[in-house]
Scaffold this active site. Structure first.
Site, PDB file in Angstrom:
ATOM      1  N   GLY A   1       0.825  -1.202   0.000  1.00 27.30           N
ATOM      2  CA  GLY A   1       0.000   0.000   0.000  1.00 27.30           C
ATOM      3  C   GLY A   1       0.852   1.242   0.000  1.00 27.30           C
TER       4      GLY A   1
ATOM      5  N   GLY B   1      -8.057  -6.155   4.017  1.00 27.88           N
ATOM      6  CA  GLY B   1      -9.135  -6.984   3.508  1.00 27.88           C
ATOM      7  C   GLY B   1     -10.322  -6.146   3.094  1.00 27.88           C
TER       8      GLY B   1
ATOM      9  N   TYR C   1       1.326 -12.832  -6.963  1.00 26.45           N
ATOM     10  CA  TYR C   1       1.618 -11.438  -7.280  1.00 26.45           C
ATOM     11  C   TYR C   1       1.919 -10.554  -6.075  1.00 26.45           C
ATOM     12  CZ  TYR C   1       0.993  -6.754  -9.289  1.00 26.45           C
ATOM     13  OH  TYR C   1       1.177  -5.455  -9.682  1.00 26.45           O
TER      14      TYR C   1
END
Length: 487
Positions: A43, A118, A260
């Protein structure tokens, strides 16, 4: 009006990273800061830390990368031996500081900080219920919903029972690090969709989304947090207590963590990500190998797949054929379609000696919209490649993700309504092949029923409006007060 798209927007985007620490004597702020650096790939929109000094909570949350979000003075002001941290990419809620985390709230029973990786599928329903009970919200993110629900339950129950009640009410994917006053705890959703692990540090313990954060602190990975488990770090960093609050027959591990998202040096659910990707590359050769002069990756995520593929091919040269410009960030905006189509040259440039006059196998982790794949094929042809065979280390992405990954809408997914041959024609490759779902499960050592495969099957571990579901989850019965009836 076309407002442009980020240069990296063709691929799936990382979700969030969470961390929590408890020490005997040292302050938590700097270890949290270093741990967030290790999780930066998960992030890049905002970063935050909340600590507790035994008397009061301290918080600093800011937009931007970790290195930009904190100054030395900011870290000095974050006192206390316990704390939690967060790096965020917005999958629920807006792109502004109101949704940055950790989310902090003070209430009658103390202070609460919460970091969430999430996505809840029933956040709207719970928000409406809590608003009717008098709760006021300051953001549109689902993390605040969890925080308010937990704060409400803490007014009526002890910490463990309060967490269990909240877990019985929130549906979706979540790994949480929570700080209630100066107690740090971690929670993983009952399907284990999002990763979370425990580590031992010098003088303390750590909870983190990935083991790479533990390595950064020169710590020792203890184990993964189990699906449905609550872990409470003991006061003074002396250990942790475990409470298995929810049991499920099957998990729903996100296979894309291995394909990924996670760092290659992280261990997720007992498997080293780098070795998993190499194993997926070897299976890719076994399923759809083609003899070419050279095997080359799309940097950086295709590198481990290409290494395993070339190893299995025996004797085929593995070489770098695309050079990545690491100073073109994901926020670089191309304002028009024509500019976006050429923008790949800013980020990737072919190494002509690798490809000129040669047949090439190009390995990537996935194809989402197909725009970048088409541009890469064009680049390699312009550089003199005679043939370009594309091999993908994951199955075709045919449906959106509702579990916290910013992937694409169904309308944008190139594989949603096209065959492999149609995709091959669109991207301009001489051949195209994907890895099978069964191969992914086998390499990860899982059965298909224990993986979340929603994006490649359209079947999800939770009921999604207008989507199919692949299992009937046995949820706890909720009483008229919104609590698990058997509690």
């Amino acid at each position: 009006m076309d407002t442009g798209r980020a240069l990296d927007a063709d691929g799936p985007t990382e979700k969030c990273g969470v961390v929590g620490v408890s020490f005997a004597e040292r302050d938590a702020a700097l270890p949290l800061y270093y741990s967030l650096y290790a999780l930066q790939h998960r992030g890049q929109e905002s970063a935050g830390i909340v600590t507790h000094d035994g008397f009061q909570q301290h918080s600093h949350v800011a937009m931007g990368l970790v290195g930009d979000a904190f100054s030395e003075d900011d870290l000095d002001a974050l006192n206390g031996p316990t704390g939690i941290g967060h790096v965020r990419y917005p999958t629920s809620g807006g792109l502004d500081s109101s949704c940055a985390q950790p989310f902090s709230v003070s209430f009658k029973s103390g202070s609460l900080g919460l970091s969430h990786n999430g996505n809840l599928v029933n956040a709207g329903e719970l928000r409406s219920e809590l608003e009717n009970l008098g709760h006021a919200f300051t953001s549109d993110g689902d993390t605040e919903v969890i925080a308010h629900d937990l704060a409400r339950n803490l007014l009526e129950a002890d910490l463990v029972r309060a967490v269990k009640r909240t877990m019985g009410r929130i549906h979706g994917s979540y790994s949480l690090t929570i700080m209630h006053d100066d107690t740090v705890l971690g929670v993983r959703d009952p399907e284990g969709n999002r990763p979370l692990c425990i580590g031992k540090l010098d003088g303390g313990y750590i909870l983190a989304s990935e083991s790479a954060a533990i390595d950064t602190m020169d710590g020792e990975l203890v184990r993964d947090v189990r699906p449905g488990e609550l872990v409470v770090l003991r006061e003074g960093g002396s250990g942790f207590d475990s409470y298995q609050l929810v049991e499920r027959e099957n998990t729903a591990h996100c296979f894309f963590e291995h394909v990924y998202f996670a760092r290659p040096d992280s261990v997720i659910d007992g498997t080293l990500v780098y070795e998993a990707r190499r194993g997926l590359g070897r299976r890719l050769w076994q399923e759809s190998g083609v003899d070419t002069d050279v095997v080359m990756p799309v940097p950086d995520s295709g590198r481990a797949f290409a290494s395993g593929y070339a190893e299995a091919a025996e004797g085929v040269e593995f070489a770098e054929g695309l050079m990545k410009n690491r100073y073109v960030g994901r926020t670089f905006i191309m304002p028009t379609q024509d500019e976006r189509e050429r923008a790949v040259r800013l980020k990737l440039n072919p190494i002509r000696s690798t490809v000129e006059g040669r047949t090439v196998t190009l390995i990537d982790d996935s194809i989402v919209r197909g725009t970048t794949s088409n541009q890469l094929v064009d680049l390699l042809r312009e550089a003199g490649a005679e043939e370009i065979h594309m091999r993908i280390g994951a199955p075709p992405i045919v449906a959106p993700c509702y579990m916290g990954i910013d992937m694409a809408s169904r309308e944008e997914l190139i594989a949603a309504d096209r065959s492999t041959e149609e995709i091959r024609e669109q991207i301009g490759a001489d051949s195209l092949a994907y890895l099978s779902i069964d191969a992914v499960a086998e390499v990860l050592g899982e059965v298909r029923e224990d993986l979340c495969l929603g994006c490649v099957t359209g079947e999800y571990p939770y009921d999604i409006e207008d989507e199919a579901t692949d299992r009937d989850v046995d949820r706890p019965r909720i009483d008229d007060q919104g609590l698990p009836a058997d509690d």
